[in-house]
Scaffold this motif. Structure first.
Motif, PDB file in Angstrom:
ATOM      1  N   GLY A 101       0.837  -1.194   0.000  1.00 57.94           N
ATOM      2  CA  GLY A 101       0.000   0.000   0.000  1.00 57.94           C
ATOM      3  C   GLY A 101       0.870   1.241   0.000  1.00 57.94           C
ATOM      4  O   GLY A 101       1.692   1.444  -0.886  1.00 57.94           O
ATOM      5  N   LYS A 102       0.728   2.057   1.032  1.00 53.61           N
ATOM      6  CA  LYS A 102       1.547   3.262   1.167  1.00 53.61           C
ATOM      7  C   LYS A 102       2.671   3.074   2.191  1.00 53.61           C
ATOM      8  O   LYS A 102       3.413   4.006   2.475  1.00 53.61           O
ATOM      9  CB  LYS A 102       0.671   4.450   1.567  1.00 53.61           C
ATOM     10  N   ASP A 103       2.777   1.897   2.763  1.00 57.08           N
ATOM     11  CA  ASP A 103       3.781   1.622   3.798  1.00 57.08           C
ATOM     12  C   ASP A 103       4.957   0.864   3.218  1.00 57.08           C
ATOM     13  O   ASP A 103       4.810   0.050   2.317  1.00 57.08           O
ATOM     14  CB  ASP A 103       3.166   0.793   4.934  1.00 57.08           C
ATOM     15  N   TRP A 104       6.117   1.111   3.777  1.00 58.88           N
ATOM     16  CA  TRP A 104       7.300   0.374   3.360  1.00 58.88           C
ATOM     17  C   TRP A 104       8.204   0.175   4.567  1.00 58.88           C
ATOM     18  O   TRP A 104       8.191   0.940   5.524  1.00 58.88           O
ATOM     19  CB  TRP A 104       8.047   1.063   2.224  1.00 58.88           C
ATOM     20  N   VAL A 105       8.991  -0.878   4.514  1.00 57.07           N
ATOM     21  CA  VAL A 105       9.955  -1.173   5.576  1.00 57.07           C
ATOM     22  C   VAL A 105      11.126  -1.934   4.951  1.00 57.07           C
ATOM     23  O   VAL A 105      10.957  -2.705   4.014  1.00 57.07           O
ATOM     24  CB  VAL A 105       9.317  -1.992   6.722  1.00 57.07           C
ATOM     25  N   ARG A 106      12.295  -1.646   5.465  1.00 58.66           N
ATOM     26  CA  ARG A 106      13.512  -2.375   5.057  1.00 58.66           C
ATOM     27  C   ARG A 106      14.239  -2.794   6.327  1.00 58.66           C
ATOM     28  O   ARG A 106      14.575  -1.964   7.167  1.00 58.66           O
ATOM     29  CB  ARG A 106      14.424  -1.480   4.228  1.00 58.66           C
ATOM     30  N   ASN A 107      14.472  -4.097   6.453  1.00 53.40           N
ATOM     31  CA  ASN A 107      15.215  -4.646   7.588  1.00 53.40           C
ATOM     32  C   ASN A 107      16.372  -5.466   7.052  1.00 53.40           C
ATOM     33  O   ASN A 107      16.195  -6.282   6.146  1.00 53.40           O
ATOM     34  CB  ASN A 107      14.344  -5.561   8.449  1.00 53.40           C
ATOM     35  N   TYR A 108      17.537  -5.246   7.617  1.00 59.12           N
ATOM     36  CA  TYR A 108      18.735  -6.000   7.239  1.00 59.12           C
ATOM     37  C   TYR A 108      19.341  -6.577   8.515  1.00 59.12           C
ATOM     38  O   TYR A 108      19.507  -5.870   9.506  1.00 59.12           O
ATOM     39  CB  TYR A 108      19.752  -5.091   6.548  1.00 59.12           C
ATOM     40  N   TYR A 109      19.677  -7.852   8.485  1.00 57.68           N
ATOM     41  CA  TYR A 109      20.274  -8.529   9.625  1.00 57.68           C
ATOM     42  C   TYR A 109      21.536  -9.249   9.162  1.00 57.68           C
ATOM     43  O   TYR A 109      21.509  -9.936   8.144  1.00 57.68           O
ATOM     44  CB  TYR A 109      19.318  -9.573  10.216  1.00 57.68           C
ATOM     45  N   THR A 110      22.608  -9.095   9.905  1.00 57.76           N
ATOM     46  CA  THR A 110      23.843  -9.819   9.632  1.00 57.76           C
ATOM     47  C   THR A 110      24.207 -10.601  10.885  1.00 57.76           C
ATOM     48  O   THR A 110      24.261 -10.032  11.981  1.00 57.76           O
ATOM     49  CB  THR A 110      24.988  -8.849   9.259  1.00 57.76           C
ATOM     50  N   PHE A 111      24.456 -11.881  10.721  1.00 54.55           N
ATOM     51  CA  PHE A 111      24.782 -12.757  11.841  1.00 54.55           C
ATOM     52  C   PHE A 111      26.286 -12.978  11.886  1.00 54.55           C
ATOM     53  O   PHE A 111      26.887 -13.324  10.879  1.00 54.55           O
ATOM     54  CB  PHE A 111      24.062 -14.098  11.695  1.00 54.55           C
ATOM     55  N   ASP A 112      26.874 -12.787  13.054  1.00 51.80           N
ATOM     56  CA  ASP A 112      28.308 -12.993  13.242  1.00 51.80           C
ATOM     57  C   ASP A 112      28.494 -14.163  14.203  1.00 51.80           C
ATOM     58  O   ASP A 112      28.336 -14.014  15.416  1.00 51.80           O
ATOM     59  CB  ASP A 112      28.960 -11.730  13.793  1.00 51.80           C
TER      60      ASP A 112
END
Length: 124
Positions: A101-112
């Motif tokens: 719709g009009k919503d957006w999200v960006r999530n980035y995860y890096t595992f160490d």
């Protein structure tokens, strides 16, 4: 003695992956509205191998989107992607990019795994 060897195989876990590199699954997404079922979108899952810094990794991705004829009503463009080591299948990273719709999200995860930590980055 034969029964003993057969029993040992029952408790072993296969190191084989449940998929092959290059596989692609495509699904139709349907919307149920009263008595009507409408094909409203498409979801595509892929798995492949990539080499980054000399390491072979598994790259898994899911893409979801509404069909163009329904974008005016509620546009969806979703991406979920994950990388893991091969053949150990240890998580390296995960990415979520969603436009709904009009919503957006960006999530980035890096595992160490060395420091047993998780690094996150979020935009929305």
């Amino acid at each position: 003695i034969i029964i003993l060897f057969i029993g040992l195989n029952l408790f072993g876990q296969s190191r084989d992956l449940p998929f092959k590199f290059g596989e692609k699954l495509t699904y139709s997404a349907h919307y149920h509205w009263g008595l009507f079922w409408m094909e409203a979108g498409e979801v595509i899952f892929t798995v492949d191998s990539v080499t980054i810094d000399g390491r072979k990794l598994i790259h898994m991705q899911g893409l979801g989107k509404t069909l163009p004829k329904y974008d005016w009503l509620f546009k969806v463009r979703d991406t979920f992607a994950s990388k893991a080591t091969y053949p150990e299948f240890t998580s390296i990273s995960f990415k979520r990019v969603n436009f709904e719709g009009k919503d957006w999200v960006r999530n980035y995860y890096t595992f160490d795994g060395l420091s047993d930590s998780l690094i996150t980055f979020k935009l929305n």
